[in-house]
Design a protein around this motif. Sequence first.
Motif, PDB file in Angstrom:
ATOM      1  N   HIS A 349       0.854  -1.189   0.000  1.00  0.00           N
ATOM      2  CA  HIS A 349       0.000   0.000   0.000  1.00  0.00           C
ATOM      3  C   HIS A 349       0.891   1.240   0.000  1.00  0.00           C
ATOM      4  O   HIS A 349       1.724   1.404   0.894  1.00  0.00           O
ATOM      5  CB  HIS A 349      -0.917   0.033   1.219  1.00  0.00           C
ATOM      6  CG  HIS A 349      -1.892  -1.102   1.281  1.00  0.00           C
ATOM      7  ND1 HIS A 349      -1.506  -2.415   1.390  1.00  0.00           N
ATOM      8  CD2 HIS A 349      -3.254  -1.118   1.254  1.00  0.00           C
ATOM      9  CE1 HIS A 349      -2.581  -3.191   1.420  1.00  0.00           C
ATOM     10  NE2 HIS A 349      -3.645  -2.427   1.346  1.00  0.00           N
ATOM     11  N   LEU A 350       0.693   2.105  -0.978  1.00  0.00           N
ATOM     12  CA  LEU A 350       1.526   3.297  -1.118  1.00  0.00           C
ATOM     13  C   LEU A 350       0.643   4.517  -1.308  1.00  0.00           C
ATOM     14  O   LEU A 350      -0.266   4.527  -2.148  1.00  0.00           O
ATOM     15  CB  LEU A 350       2.475   3.152  -2.311  1.00  0.00           C
ATOM     16  CG  LEU A 350       3.414   4.335  -2.588  1.00  0.00           C
ATOM     17  CD1 LEU A 350       4.367   4.546  -1.423  1.00  0.00           C
ATOM     18  CD2 LEU A 350       4.188   4.119  -3.889  1.00  0.00           C
ATOM     19  N   ASN A 351       0.907   5.549  -0.519  1.00  0.00           N
ATOM     20  CA  ASN A 351       0.177   6.814  -0.615  1.00  0.00           C
ATOM     21  C   ASN A 351       1.209   7.941  -0.557  1.00  0.00           C
ATOM     22  O   ASN A 351       1.783   8.199   0.499  1.00  0.00           O
ATOM     23  CB  ASN A 351      -0.827   6.943   0.527  1.00  0.00           C
ATOM     24  CG  ASN A 351      -1.720   8.164   0.380  1.00  0.00           C
ATOM     25  OD1 ASN A 351      -1.432   9.063  -0.402  1.00  0.00           O
ATOM     26  ND2 ASN A 351      -2.805   8.203   1.128  1.00  0.00           N
ATOM     27  N   ILE A 352       1.440   8.602  -1.683  1.00  0.00           N
ATOM     28  CA  ILE A 352       2.441   9.654  -1.786  1.00  0.00           C
ATOM     29  C   ILE A 352       1.763  10.941  -2.228  1.00  0.00           C
ATOM     30  O   ILE A 352       1.050  10.968  -3.240  1.00  0.00           O
ATOM     31  CB  ILE A 352       3.559   9.270  -2.774  1.00  0.00           C
ATOM     32  CG1 ILE A 352       4.307   8.030  -2.278  1.00  0.00           C
ATOM     33  CG2 ILE A 352       4.538  10.422  -2.946  1.00  0.00           C
ATOM     34  CD1 ILE A 352       5.001   8.215  -0.948  1.00  0.00           C
ATOM     35  N   CYS A 353       1.992  12.003  -1.475  1.00  0.00           N
ATOM     36  CA  CYS A 353       1.436  13.320  -1.784  1.00  0.00           C
ATOM     37  C   CYS A 353       2.592  14.303  -1.936  1.00  0.00           C
ATOM     38  O   CYS A 353       3.234  14.661  -0.947  1.00  0.00           O
ATOM     39  CB  CYS A 353       0.471  13.783  -0.690  1.00  0.00           C
ATOM     40  SG  CYS A 353      -0.235  15.409  -0.965  1.00  0.00           S
ATOM     41  N   PRO A 386       4.531  -3.295 -10.192  1.00  0.00           N
ATOM     42  CA  PRO A 386       4.444  -4.762 -10.131  1.00  0.00           C
ATOM     43  C   PRO A 386       4.289  -5.336  -8.727  1.00  0.00           C
ATOM     44  O   PRO A 386       3.743  -6.438  -8.584  1.00  0.00           O
ATOM     45  CB  PRO A 386       5.764  -5.213 -10.778  1.00  0.00           C
ATOM     46  CG  PRO A 386       6.122  -4.101 -11.695  1.00  0.00           C
ATOM     47  CD  PRO A 386       5.691  -2.856 -10.994  1.00  0.00           C
ATOM     48  N   THR A 387       4.728  -4.659  -7.685  1.00  0.00           N
ATOM     49  CA  THR A 387       4.635  -5.211  -6.329  1.00  0.00           C
ATOM     50  C   THR A 387       3.526  -4.577  -5.500  1.00  0.00           C
ATOM     51  O   THR A 387       3.283  -5.032  -4.377  1.00  0.00           O
ATOM     52  CB  THR A 387       5.968  -5.010  -5.591  1.00  0.00           C
ATOM     53  OG1 THR A 387       6.274  -3.612  -5.518  1.00  0.00           O
ATOM     54  CG2 THR A 387       7.084  -5.742  -6.313  1.00  0.00           C
ATOM     55  N   LEU A 388       2.846  -3.560  -6.001  1.00  0.00           N
ATOM     56  CA  LEU A 388       1.844  -2.847  -5.222  1.00  0.00           C
ATOM     57  C   LEU A 388       0.460  -3.446  -5.434  1.00  0.00           C
ATOM     58  O   LEU A 388       0.170  -4.057  -6.472  1.00  0.00           O
ATOM     59  CB  LEU A 388       1.808  -1.365  -5.599  1.00  0.00           C
ATOM     60  CG  LEU A 388       3.033  -0.526  -5.232  1.00  0.00           C
ATOM     61  CD1 LEU A 388       2.838   0.906  -5.703  1.00  0.00           C
ATOM     62  CD2 LEU A 388       3.271  -0.559  -3.725  1.00  0.00           C
ATOM     63  N   GLU A 389      -0.390  -3.235  -4.414  1.00  0.00           N
ATOM     64  CA  GLU A 389      -1.809  -3.590  -4.509  1.00  0.00           C
ATOM     65  C   GLU A 389      -2.700  -2.354  -4.553  1.00  0.00           C
ATOM     66  O   GLU A 389      -3.759  -2.380  -5.194  1.00  0.00           O
ATOM     67  CB  GLU A 389      -2.217  -4.471  -3.320  1.00  0.00           C
ATOM     68  CG  GLU A 389      -1.547  -5.826  -3.300  1.00  0.00           C
ATOM     69  CD  GLU A 389      -2.010  -6.671  -2.135  1.00  0.00           C
ATOM     70  OE1 GLU A 389      -2.944  -6.226  -1.415  1.00  0.00           O
ATOM     71  OE2 GLU A 389      -1.464  -7.770  -1.931  1.00  0.00           O
ATOM     72  N   HIS A 390      -2.309  -1.286  -3.855  1.00  0.00           N
ATOM     73  CA  HIS A 390      -3.092  -0.054  -3.822  1.00  0.00           C
ATOM     74  C   HIS A 390      -2.140   1.128  -3.939  1.00  0.00           C
ATOM     75  O   HIS A 390      -1.097   1.163  -3.277  1.00  0.00           O
ATOM     76  CB  HIS A 390      -3.902   0.052  -2.528  1.00  0.00           C
ATOM     77  CG  HIS A 390      -4.840  -1.097  -2.306  1.00  0.00           C
ATOM     78  ND1 HIS A 390      -6.089  -1.158  -2.867  1.00  0.00           N
ATOM     79  CD2 HIS A 390      -4.690  -2.240  -1.582  1.00  0.00           C
ATOM     80  CE1 HIS A 390      -6.680  -2.286  -2.495  1.00  0.00           C
ATOM     81  NE2 HIS A 390      -5.851  -2.946  -1.724  1.00  0.00           N
ATOM     82  N   LEU A 391      -2.511   2.079  -4.764  1.00  0.00           N
ATOM     83  CA  LEU A 391      -1.687   3.262  -4.996  1.00  0.00           C
ATOM     84  C   LEU A 391      -2.560   4.505  -4.943  1.00  0.00           C
ATOM     85  O   LEU A 391      -3.594   4.582  -5.612  1.00  0.00           O
ATOM     86  CB  LEU A 391      -0.981   3.185  -6.356  1.00  0.00           C
ATOM     87  CG  LEU A 391      -0.245   4.452  -6.810  1.00  0.00           C
ATOM     88  CD1 LEU A 391       0.925   4.754  -5.882  1.00  0.00           C
ATOM     89  CD2 LEU A 391       0.223   4.324  -8.252  1.00  0.00           C
TER      90      LEU A 391
END
Length: 560
Positions: A349-353, A386-391
């Motif tokens: 899970h990645l969240n970048i602002c 390729p390795t993430l599920e949620h962006l």
Amino acid sequence: MTTASTPATPGPSTPTTVRTFPLDQVKISDLDEDIIPPDRPKSTPFPEPDLLEGDIQCSLRPNGSERQDDYRIHSLQAPQSESSSSALNDLPTEIHEQILDHLSGVRSSASSRTTAGKSKALRGWGTALRHSRRREVSELALVSNKWRELIQDRLYRHLKIKGTRESVEQSMYWFCMHPHLRPYVKHIEIWFPVFQQKNPAFDRTLRIPLTTPDRSTLIRSLANLADSGNAISYQSPSNNCTLEEVFAFIQMTFEEACILTLEGGERKKPPMVRQFVGDESFSLPLLEKIRTLVCKGQWNIIRSFEDFQNIALALPNLQEWHGSYAKPKSKSYISMATILPKLPTNLTHLNICLEADYRREAVSPLFFKKVGLKTHFCVDMAKAIPTLEHLVYTGRVCHSFFDNAAKLSNPRESRLKSVDLIIKNICRPTFLWNDGSGITDMAFILAFEALVLSGVKSLDRLSALDFLRIRFIDLESPLPALNPYFNLNHNQCTGIWSDAIVDALARTRPKASFVEKSENLGDIGFKDGQLLGSPVFSKTRPLSVKVSSYMSLSGGITIN
């Protein structure tokens, strides 16, 4: 009791001398056989007195002729446990939780995540576990032992501690004295100050009191500070903890914490949070229970791939990473461009602002042109797919992101389930001068269409993708409802459309379709150089807008 407070005649105001005898010397035969217990007044609503708790020996004398050996003795056994003395404690724990949710707010789980398709693909952990610490809520812990545990669980599950040595030592001492509170802490938040006040030269009596009684007192205090002529100066902090000290504190104190927030702050030329105490340290203490990392003011915490690598090695079970920057700068994009291609495989899970001001711009700023000279950020971010599920991403992006994500993804192994993009602007070649944003900029609308079209074409490679949302937010828009967007949720599409988008959707995701496809914008037009819209578009966002309809908005308005 005084004469005025009781209807009965009071006894003597001064104690009288009374000769007492030991109870073991008093015989029943000495008692008057004609003593009859007093009757309860007829005004009482209950004919019999209430029975008290405890082992009570009740001696009943039906008439005055009976002796002690004829008395009937009744024993009332007291409850053996606290739970049997109150009907409240007999309720299941779930009922207690519902009652406390009604009183102090619903308690969200520390391990649950918002599923794709909701308002947020990833939860914002800013105040997710924080609960009211009002005195009224704290006093609920006095109701019962069970409520004490439930209230303390709510009060201590999210703690925010100042990242100075004094604050950390005080917190460590508190939890050493109260070890039963440690398991309640699920979210630990450390904020590092970026300013430290120098020794003030003015008189301490001129400081503003913490509790100002009224507005006039506050005004007088401010006037005294201004008249004193002694300006308050600040300097960089000297007693901030390092990440090594913070991680060691969490490791020894909060064994059940699963969410870690690090807030670095923001200022001009901010100091970076040091990672190690000395030069001999090479690794941070392990925090195996931490699964979510939230970095606020991330530029002061992570500036290079090595900085992130040291933190990632200390969090071997990290699954979710939220990173936000206080101000947009070229260094933020360049730094993230070196980190995103090398994310650990356990991070899903990645969240970048990177930019969150939500304002349109006439042209792209110069700092992003510096990024284009170093690297193409969209291509680097696509390497993390390729390795993430949620962006979730907020910043500048273009169609190259989906183009490269599709090339790097295997349809049989793709794990990406949701993508939520909040567009600041569409990055375009650096030699273009009219690369602004807004609903009246047709070049931006066409670039936005190209981004959506690229995302739709990648659906065949991103086979697990079920939620795709691309939004442009302009708080200064004359018609906020017409800000372009595209939303794919469970094979239902809304937002902008064109023939190219519809054809690509039919080819890559045959089961998906648009809810509706409107051909025009209705009664929207210009009057006296101002854009005027119908009440429908001014209040609700349309389910569909054709891309060519924005042509009617591109004339008559000049973006300054």
